[in-house]
Write a protein that holds these residues in place. Structure first.
Motif, PDB file in Angstrom:
ATOM      1  N   GLU A 106       0.819  -1.206   0.000  1.00  0.00           N
ATOM      2  CA  GLU A 106       0.000   0.000   0.000  1.00  0.00           C
ATOM      3  C   GLU A 106       0.861   1.267   0.000  1.00  0.00           C
ATOM      4  O   GLU A 106       0.376   2.350  -0.329  1.00  0.00           O
ATOM      5  N   ASP A 139       0.177  -8.472  -2.836  1.00  0.00           N
ATOM      6  CA  ASP A 139      -0.707  -8.075  -1.746  1.00  0.00           C
ATOM      7  C   ASP A 139      -0.975  -9.220  -0.783  1.00  0.00           C
ATOM      8  O   ASP A 139      -1.113 -10.380  -1.191  1.00  0.00           O
ATOM      9  N   ASN A 143      -5.177  -5.298   5.761  1.00  0.00           N
ATOM     10  CA  ASN A 143      -5.922  -4.079   6.073  1.00  0.00           C
ATOM     11  C   ASN A 143      -7.370  -4.409   6.419  1.00  0.00           C
ATOM     12  O   ASN A 143      -8.033  -5.182   5.716  1.00  0.00           O
ATOM     13  N   ILE A 171     -14.388   0.805   2.786  1.00  0.00           N
ATOM     14  CA  ILE A 171     -13.044   1.229   2.383  1.00  0.00           C
ATOM     15  C   ILE A 171     -12.052   0.152   2.796  1.00  0.00           C
ATOM     16  O   ILE A 171     -11.979  -0.219   3.971  1.00  0.00           O
ATOM     17  N   ASP A 172     -11.299  -0.361   1.827  1.00  0.00           N
ATOM     18  CA  ASP A 172     -10.263  -1.359   2.100  1.00  0.00           C
ATOM     19  C   ASP A 172      -9.089  -1.056   1.176  1.00  0.00           C
ATOM     20  O   ASP A 172      -9.244  -1.035  -0.044  1.00  0.00           O
ATOM     21  N   THR A 173      -7.930  -0.805   1.757  1.00  0.00           N
ATOM     22  CA  THR A 173      -6.777  -0.388   0.959  1.00  0.00           C
ATOM     23  C   THR A 173      -5.971  -1.549   0.395  1.00  0.00           C
ATOM     24  O   THR A 173      -4.914  -1.329  -0.202  1.00  0.00           O
ATOM     25  N   ASP A 174      -6.438  -2.791   0.588  1.00  0.00           N
ATOM     26  CA  ASP A 174      -5.786  -3.904  -0.092  1.00  0.00           C
ATOM     27  C   ASP A 174      -6.039  -3.801  -1.598  1.00  0.00           C
ATOM     28  O   ASP A 174      -6.791  -2.937  -2.059  1.00  0.00           O
ATOM     29  N   ASN A 176      -7.295  -3.692  -5.118  1.00  0.00           N
ATOM     30  CA  ASN A 176      -8.657  -3.653  -5.649  1.00  0.00           C
ATOM     31  C   ASN A 176      -9.002  -4.899  -6.462  1.00  0.00           C
ATOM     32  O   ASN A 176      -8.167  -5.450  -7.181  1.00  0.00           O
ATOM     33  N   TRP A 181      -9.664  -7.494  -0.937  1.00  0.00           N
ATOM     34  CA  TRP A 181     -10.368  -6.204  -0.994  1.00  0.00           C
ATOM     35  C   TRP A 181     -11.881  -6.362  -0.879  1.00  0.00           C
ATOM     36  O   TRP A 181     -12.555  -5.537  -0.266  1.00  0.00           O
TER      37      TRP A 181
END
Length: 215
Positions: A106, A139, A143, A171-174, A176, A181
């Motif tokens: 990230e 990834d 998160n 909202i998940d920052t892993d 997409n 995610w």
């Protein structure tokens, strides 16, 4: 390149008769260190949060000088790392490894390294070549998803079912559009009568609340 030349010498008298047996001449061309190592472009990948010492990839250099000599004995080193120093290289094998447990996809999802190969086993008078290494950071599910809002208020018409009530953005920052995610929504309380259902929009990662039955 032909490194050994085989010649045959003949000794004759003036009348053309052989003076002695033919002589075989073997000429060996000694190698000069006149070729620099050539490094191919290398691509590697490693998971974020990998432990120090985790293998990533191997850099390979070739040298057109004579095999089995110092002229083709290559030592590897890292000239530059971008955006930050996260890897080290085995100078003898060209193997690249994780240096510290700080890879965060990230934060940076790609690293670019310039690697140098120097013949003569890295001697100061050896010839050098450089190549580029691109490392992708893979990834992991590190998160926690959070809701865009803690409170939603909506209205629906009575006696109308199978209508969309509200969309809940998570909202998940892993990465997409991966399992890391994509959220799975569950109604925890307030739906004991089963009026509502919730599903996930796989494209937007929103929870879609549906009024699925009426009295």
């Amino acid at each position: 390149m032909i490194r050994v030349h085989m010649l045959q010498g003949i000794a004759e008298f003036l009348n053309g008769t052989r003076a002695e047996k033919d002589i075989e001449l073997r000429i060996v061309v000694e190698d000069e260190n006149d070729c620099a190592p050539v490094l191919t472009q290398t691509i590697g990948a490693v998971y974020e949060q990998s432990n120090p010492g985790m293998f990533v990839t191997t850099v390979v250099a070739t040298d057109a000088d004579q095999e089995g000599t110092l002229h083709t004995k290559i030592a590897y080193s890292i000239v530059k790392q971008h955006p930050e120093e996260m890897f080290y290289i085995n100078p003898q094998t060209g193997g690249l490894y994780v240096m510290k447990n700080a890879l965060d996809r990230e934060k940076h999802d790609t690293y670019t390294l310039i690697v140098k190969g120097t013949d003569m086993n890295g001697a100061v008078d050896g010839k050098s070549g450089t190549g580029t290494v691109t490392i992708s950071i893979l990834d992991v599910n590190d998160n926690v998803p959070t809701l865009e809002s803690a409170y939603y208020e909506c209205r629906v018409e009575e006696n109308v079912k199978n209508v969309e009530v509200v969309r809940i953005q998570v909202i998940d920052t892993d990465l997409n559009h991966t399992d890391n995610w994509l959220a799975v929504f569950t109604i925890v309380s307030g739906n004991e009568a089963g009026y509502f259902s919730i599903s996930t929009d796989n494209k937007t990662n929103e929870g879609i609340v549906i009024l699925s039955k009426v009295d």
